[in-house]
Design a protein around this motif. Structure first.
Motif, PDB file in Angstrom:
ATOM      1  N   ASP A  36       0.881  -1.150   0.000  1.00  0.00           N
ATOM      2  CA  ASP A  36       0.000   0.000   0.000  1.00  0.00           C
ATOM      3  C   ASP A  36       0.931   1.214   0.000  1.00  0.00           C
ATOM      4  O   ASP A  36       1.847   1.289   0.837  1.00  0.00           O
TER       5      ASP A  36
ATOM      6  N   HIS B  76       0.406   5.040  -0.348  1.00  0.00           N
ATOM      7  CA  HIS B  76      -0.527   6.154  -0.508  1.00  0.00           C
ATOM      8  C   HIS B  76       0.138   7.523  -0.470  1.00  0.00           C
ATOM      9  O   HIS B  76       1.069   7.739   0.301  1.00  0.00           O
TER      10      HIS B  76
ATOM     11  N   SER C  20      -8.749   7.351   1.253  1.00  0.00           N
ATOM     12  CA  SER C  20      -9.129   6.342   2.239  1.00  0.00           C
ATOM     13  C   SER C  20      -8.857   6.794   3.672  1.00  0.00           C
ATOM     14  O   SER C  20      -9.308   6.157   4.626  1.00  0.00           O
TER      15      SER C  20
ATOM     16  N   HIS D  90      -2.313   5.771   6.868  1.00  0.00           N
ATOM     17  CA  HIS D  90      -1.415   4.615   6.908  1.00  0.00           C
ATOM     18  C   HIS D  90      -0.628   4.503   5.601  1.00  0.00           C
ATOM     19  O   HIS D  90      -1.087   4.975   4.557  1.00  0.00           O
TER      20      HIS D  90
ATOM     21  N   GLU E 129      -9.168   4.100  -4.371  1.00  0.00           N
ATOM     22  CA  GLU E 129      -8.880   3.052  -3.388  1.00  0.00           C
ATOM     23  C   GLU E 129      -8.513   1.807  -4.167  1.00  0.00           C
ATOM     24  O   GLU E 129      -9.181   1.475  -5.142  1.00  0.00           O
TER      25      GLU E 129
END
Ligand code: VGL
Ligand code: ZN
Length: 193
Positions: A57, A59, A65, A76, A108
């Motif tokens: 992940d 981001h 999100s 996160h 997402e």
């Protein structure tokens, strides 16, 4: 069930990142338990010349999100931070393909296939079967498994190498049922050689 790992197989390790581990920003309960198990899968795949992929992940600060941006998750796995790093306890060989996902603010991406080069890399290598485990069972593992099935890969779900968040109790169980009903095959370490 016994499954022999072939060079046309790929191990896909999903999001074993510091933020999803104990002490992280969005810890998956007992998430660290997947690490020793995945290290064993890595050994088997390395020996059998199977391909190894690890998603993360990844981001931007303004990802949709995050709660502060109207999403449901605490901030996160911000690209480049310690939380976004794959755990150093995971013994990934240097040939591992790293796949970043969720890199666009407005999208997402629970699936490792969404908006990434993962499918392309698998096809380029003639991969037929994928073996998916990691974090979290009821989000990114679930969606990566469903993505692989829908793209036509024969897909194994590594139950012993996955943990979920269970935001609603039963989510993990429902995720497993969904994967199996769509055609995934559930295996564990003792099934492969
Ligand atoms: C994930 C929640 C938010 C996951 C990623 O990797 O399962 N879950 N972003
Ligand atoms: Zn995320």
């Amino acid at each position: 069930m016994k499954v022999k790992i072939l060079p046309s197989d790929a191990l896909i390790i999903v999001d074993v990142q510091n933020d999803f581990l104990p002490g992280g920003a969005l810890p998956v309960p007992n998430g660290d338990e997947v690490i020793p198990v995945l290290n064993e899968y890595i050994k088997v795949f390395s020996k059998a010349s199977g391909a190894i992929f690890a998603t993360r992940d990844w981001h931007p600060e303004n990802h949709l999100s995050f709660k502060e941006n109207g999403g449901i998750w605490p901030k996160h796995c911000v690209a480049g931070t310690f939380g976004a790093q794959i755990s150093k306890d995971l013994k990934l060989p240097s040939e591992t393909f790293i796949i970043n996902k969720g890199t666009r603010p407005e999208l997402e991406c629970y699936s490792g296939f969404q908006d990434t080069v993962l499918e392309h890399l698998l096809r380029e290598r003639g991969i037929k079967r994928v073996f998916v485990g990691g974090l979290a069972t009821d989000y990114c593992v679930l969606n990566t498994v469903l993505g692989a099935i829908h793209l036509g890969f024969f897909t194994f779900f590594l139950e012993d190498a996955s943990r979920g968040v269970d935001v609603k109790p039963g989510d993990v169980e429902r995720a497993v049922e969904k994967m199996l009903s769509e055609g995934a095959v559930k295996i564990e370490l003792s099934d492969i050689y």
